[in-house]
Design an enzyme around this catalytic site. Sequence first.
Site, short mmCIF file in Angstrom:
data_model
loop_
_atom_site.label_atom_id
_atom_site.label_comp_id
_atom_site.label_asym_id
_atom_site.label_seq_id
_atom_site.Cartn_x
_atom_site.Cartn_y
_atom_site.Cartn_z
N TYR A 71 0.84 -1.20 0.00
CA TYR A 71 0.00 0.00 0.00
C TYR A 71 0.87 1.25 0.00
O TYR A 71 0.65 2.18 -0.78
CB TYR A 71 -0.94 -0.02 1.21
CG TYR A 71 -1.80 1.22 1.32
CD1 TYR A 71 -2.85 1.43 0.43
CD2 TYR A 71 -1.56 2.17 2.30
CE1 TYR A 71 -3.63 2.58 0.52
CE2 TYR A 71 -2.33 3.31 2.39
CZ TYR A 71 -3.36 3.51 1.50
OH TYR A 71 -4.12 4.65 1.57
N GLU A 107 -11.93 6.51 3.76
CA GLU A 107 -11.37 7.45 4.74
C GLU A 107 -12.41 7.78 5.81
O GLU A 107 -12.09 7.90 6.99
CB GLU A 107 -10.87 8.73 4.07
CG GLU A 107 -9.66 8.53 3.18
CD GLU A 107 -8.39 8.06 3.88
OE1 GLU A 107 -8.30 8.15 5.12
OE2 GLU A 107 -7.48 7.59 3.18
N TRP A 115 -5.97 2.68 10.09
CA TRP A 115 -6.11 2.45 8.66
C TRP A 115 -5.96 0.97 8.32
O TRP A 115 -6.59 0.47 7.39
CB TRP A 115 -5.11 3.30 7.87
CG TRP A 115 -5.22 3.05 6.40
CD1 TRP A 115 -4.29 2.45 5.61
CD2 TRP A 115 -6.33 3.34 5.54
NE1 TRP A 115 -4.75 2.37 4.31
CE2 TRP A 115 -6.00 2.91 4.25
CE3 TRP A 115 -7.57 3.94 5.75
CZ2 TRP A 115 -6.86 3.04 3.16
CZ3 TRP A 115 -8.43 4.07 4.66
CH2 TRP A 115 -8.07 3.63 3.40
#
Length: 193
Positions: free
Chosen positions: A27, A49, A57
């Site tokens: 990522y 988000e 996250w």
Amino acid sequence: MSSGPVPGPDGRLRCPWGLSTEDYVAYHDEEWGRPVHGDDALFERLCLEAFQSGLSWITILRRREGFRSAFAGFEIAAVARYTEADAARLLADEGIIRNRAKIDATLANARVLAGWRAGELDALIWSYAPDADGRPVPKTLADVPAVTDASTALSKALKKRGLRFIGPTTAYALMQACGLVDDHLAGCVARRT
């Protein structure tokens, strides 16, 4: 942990968070901070988000395929047609974060965006990309802000247009993830500039 770039298993320097779990390496290296365009692609990032708000996250990243499956690949037109039965299905879906407020915001945002012209979300979001020439390159994690004037303005613009669950911090995370800003640290292998 160092707050500057650190060498990974391959010896290349990366932002420290990009090495904190195996899930983050790809990522960090291939996606975060790379330009994202297209209304559906930006809708996905906006939704993810928002779901991340208050969570790590990594929690979202590990459930990303579940989110994509649950939300029709984040195709705005498809999600805009979701009904109360779909909302109930989502609340029972263990592959996503089952938060009523975040699910409701995602469905409401899709309905708002379905009324926009093609490319309008892309144009609006990217109109808040700051001039890269004037931004100092962050050397440590302490140099990376959580909120900026641009993210505050983007948040206000999206809210004014009817979107929900997009505060200034979430807007800045979106800007980072979608490449409007390059917050990879100086010396990081993934830094573009």
